[in-house]
Design a protein around this motif. Structure first.
Motif, PDB file in Angstrom:
ATOM      1  N   PHE A 198       0.830  -1.204   0.000  1.00 14.62           N
ATOM      2  CA  PHE A 198       0.000   0.000   0.000  1.00 14.62           C
ATOM      3  C   PHE A 198       0.870   1.262   0.000  1.00 14.62           C
ATOM      4  N   LEU A 199       1.903   1.271   0.856  1.00 11.46           N
ATOM      5  CA  LEU A 199       2.720   2.476   0.998  1.00 11.46           C
ATOM      6  C   LEU A 199       3.565   2.744  -0.250  1.00 11.46           C
ATOM      7  N   TYR A 200       3.951   1.676  -0.960  1.00 15.84           N
ATOM      8  CA  TYR A 200       4.859   1.884  -2.086  1.00 15.84           C
ATOM      9  C   TYR A 200       4.183   1.789  -3.447  1.00 15.84           C
ATOM     10  N   LEU A 201       2.894   1.420  -3.459  1.00 16.50           N
ATOM     11  CA  LEU A 201       2.186   1.291  -4.729  1.00 16.50           C
ATOM     12  C   LEU A 201       2.285   2.554  -5.601  1.00 16.50           C
ATOM     13  N   PRO A 202       1.926   3.727  -5.082  1.00 20.33           N
ATOM     14  CA  PRO A 202       1.990   4.912  -5.946  1.00 20.33           C
ATOM     15  C   PRO A 202       3.413   5.222  -6.408  1.00 20.33           C
ATOM     16  N   ILE A 203       4.372   4.982  -5.530  1.00 21.64           N
ATOM     17  CA  ILE A 203       5.758   5.320  -5.866  1.00 21.64           C
ATOM     18  C   ILE A 203       6.269   4.412  -6.979  1.00 21.64           C
ATOM     19  N   VAL A 215       4.422   2.842  -9.228  1.00 23.59           N
ATOM     20  CA  VAL A 215       3.737   3.198 -10.474  1.00 23.59           C
ATOM     21  C   VAL A 215       4.404   4.411 -11.124  1.00 23.59           C
ATOM     22  N   ALA A 250       1.097  10.747  -8.028  1.00 20.25           N
ATOM     23  CA  ALA A 250       1.166   9.297  -8.194  1.00 20.25           C
ATOM     24  C   ALA A 250      -0.220   8.666  -8.073  1.00 20.25           C
ATOM     25  N   VAL A 302      -2.504   6.009 -10.381  1.00 19.99           N
ATOM     26  CA  VAL A 302      -3.027   4.729  -9.901  1.00 19.99           C
ATOM     27  C   VAL A 302      -4.535   4.646 -10.102  1.00 19.99           C
ATOM     28  N   TYR A 317      -3.568   7.409   3.373  1.00 18.92           N
ATOM     29  CA  TYR A 317      -2.223   7.051   2.915  1.00 18.92           C
ATOM     30  C   TYR A 317      -1.169   8.001   3.493  1.00 18.92           C
TER      31      TYR A 317
END
Lengths: 273, 299
Positions: free
Chosen positions: A15-20, A22, B127, B131, B168
């Motif tokens: 969860f914490l690294y998903l956006p990073i 991507v 980001a 997503v 988040y």
């Protein structure tokens, strides 16, 4: 650690690294559109970034603003932590609450209020205002970090140094300060990192100074562009380098300390005459 | 203790270091907030765009008579409280897992937990758009797996987006706060509860939760304050629902040049946040057993 805990940690990391992740993936994607499916590997966004003079100057500005913020935050944090961990401090609760004010009051309210005063008394907003305001916001973090280490320092070391004839300043410089090296490095890097990450304070106080975050924000309001991805990944990579270096330094410093701790706990009776 | 100097200069000097720091904080934070009070009763000459000293109740009366301001303040309180709730629900399992992890994992855990905090606000917002967008990661996955026939639209630019990203952004703070508390809990207490027949959930609610209430309270305060004051995430990701009290203050301050009203609204927001934080603190100390823990901590 059981399987449930391991699964929880794996999910949390995802969860914490998903956006990073991507973001990083798209910075290497050979397409103008940031949409799936991916079209192919390319370094062209990094090439475009390398040729963009505005980003260069923004990056240099951010970097130059971040260094004094780290330094001021570290020194102020050290002073506050020394006072907070001293058993003789009066009004401890009030002082602790005061230190938390920049953390608890929304940054935007604080920055608007500061901007109002500055324009009322005709002080120009710019790099100096930005550095000072960011340093204020960093103080709660650096104070907490340094206090956490300082509170574990054995007060008898200072007493011993003083008994052996050291002046207060000598005892501070030769006995206490070496034990705080890693905490100070951590405080410095947290100041630098928070300054690099900041956008809110810059929006109100930067004046004509253009740090990177402000530049990105104004470009990004219009549309998403892949070269911004590349830039974000570059900034992240640099931040990661700072974090890794300070963590390595901390571990390097902590190892002899840990051995000393172990030795001290192993022979508690012999150690005390 | 022979030869101990009569004057214990260093210990004395140490506490004095608080003075310059306190001065800086008062000058940099308390004075500006105080000036908001002063500005809130000033008058503005909207023709000449100057702020004139006065003792005018105009801004406060505007504030009290415009219900949309109160809706915005209510929204700030709700989004702060919601973020505090979601982060504590998600944060507890993570913090307890970290507390039970072997020692060399904990150092890695700290770095893994803190690194996302170092990414700029704008990076995270940016980001998440990739997503959650209609051609983003989630929608592509859902389409490819034939779970949905057309892209899910409510993922981006809705209150859901704001809530998700606020969660988040603030999760690491909550995890850290609970983790610190959980490390101090004597593991044997939980083992004892399990040995005496408590199911895992019972052991959590009757032993772990009360013992970690101080950490939870610290996390709730921090997350509440950070999420309620957030302006950029709602305005860049919340779509039409993204209007916030903060953005309104910014607007009144910058575009409308109505500094008195901006100041009054900022103060009202701060007061509402403060009162809610006090109420939250009050509720947390009502937890069964939590009072004993907090009381002992103070003694």
């Amino acid at each position: 650690m059981n399987r449930f805990a391991a699964a929880t940690l794996a999910l949390a990391t995802t969860f914490l690294y998903l956006p990073i992740v991507v973001l990083a993936v798209f910075s290497f994607n050979d397409s103008d559109l940031m949409a799936f499916p991916l079209t192919g590997f390319s370094l062209r966004w990094y090439e475009e970034l390398a040729g963009n003079a505005a980003f260069h100057s923004g990056f240099v500005t951010s970097f130059l603003v971040a260094q004094p913020v780290g330094l001021i935050g570290m020194v102020a944090g050290l002073m506050a932590a020394l006072a907070l961990t001293s058993p003789k401090l009066k009004f401890r609760l009030a002082f602790a609450a005061l230190i938390l004010v920049p953390f608890l009051v929304p940054k935007s309210v604080l920055s608007i209020a500061q901007a109002m005063i500055m324009s009322r008394i005709h002080l120009e907003r710019g790099a100096v205002a930005l550095i000072l305001a960011q340093s204020l916001v960093v103080i709660p973090f650096t104070t907490a970090l340094i206090s956490a280490v300082l509170i574990r320092v054995d007060p008898r070391l200072d007493e011993a140094a003083r008994d052996l004839g050291a002046t207060p300043w000598q005892s501070f410089r030769l006995v206490l300060l070496p034990q705080l090296n890693s905490a100070l490095a951590g405080a410095y890097s947290i100041g630098v990192i928070l300054s690099l990450a900041d956008l809110t304070i810059s929006m109100f106080l930067a004046g004509r100074t253009q740090p990177l975050s402000l530049m990105v924000a104004s470009e990004f309001r219009h549309d998403l562009r892949p070269d911004l991805n590349a830039m974000q990944v570059t900034v992240l990579a640099l931040t990661a380098v700072i974090v890794a270096l300070s963590e390595l330094y901390r571990r390097h410093r902590a190892r002899p300390q840990r051995l000393a701790d172990r030795a001290a706990t192993a022979e508690p009776i012999e150690a005390a005459p | 203790m022979i030869g101990r100097p009569l004057f214990s200069g260093f210990a004395l000097g140490r506490t004095h270091l608080a003075i310059p720091v306190a001065l800086v904080l008062v000058l940099g934070c308390i004075v500006p907030l105080g000036v908001l009070v002063v500005f809130s009763v000033f008058e503005v000459d909207f023709d000449a765009f100057v702020l004139m000293p006065a003792l005018s109740p105009r801004a406060w009366s505007d504030l009290f008579h415009t219900w949309s301001f109160w809706v915005l303040i209510g929204k700030a309180v709700i989004s702060g409280a919601a973020a505090a709730l979601t982060t504590s629900i998600l944060g507890y399992p993570i913090a307890l897992a970290l507390a039970s992890a072997p020692l060399n994992w904990k150092g890695i855990g700290t770095v893994v937990l803190l690194t996302p905090l170092y990414t700029g606000e704008i990076v995270r917002i940016y980001a998440w758009r990739i997503v959650l967008g209609s051609e983003g990661l989630i929608n592509t996955l859902l389409l490819d797996l034939h779970i949905v026939a057309s892209p899910v639209k409510w993922l981006l630019f809705t209150p859901f987006t704001t809530a998700l990203v606020l969660t988040y952004n603030n999760l690491p703070y909550m995890v850290l706060a609970i983790w610190v508390s959980a490390e101090m809990v004597d593991k044997r207490l939980i083992e004892a509860a399990r040995d005496l027949g408590a199911r895992p959930l019972d052991a959590f609610f009757k032993v772990t939760l009360p013992l970690t209430t101080p950490g939870l309270a610290a996390g709730v305060f921090a997350v509440f304050a950070l999420a309620a004051g957030e302006m950029l995430t709602p305005s860049l990701l919340g779509g039409t629902s993204g209007q916030t009290a903060m953005a309104m203050i910014d607007n009144l301050f910058g575009t409308a040049f109505d500094w008195p009203l901006a100041s009054a609204l900022a103060l009202a927001l701060l007061a509402a946040l403060f009162l809610t934080a006090v109420a939250l603190g009050f509720c947390l100390t009502r937890f069964k057993g939590a009072r004993a823990v907090i009381g002992r901590g103070r003694a």
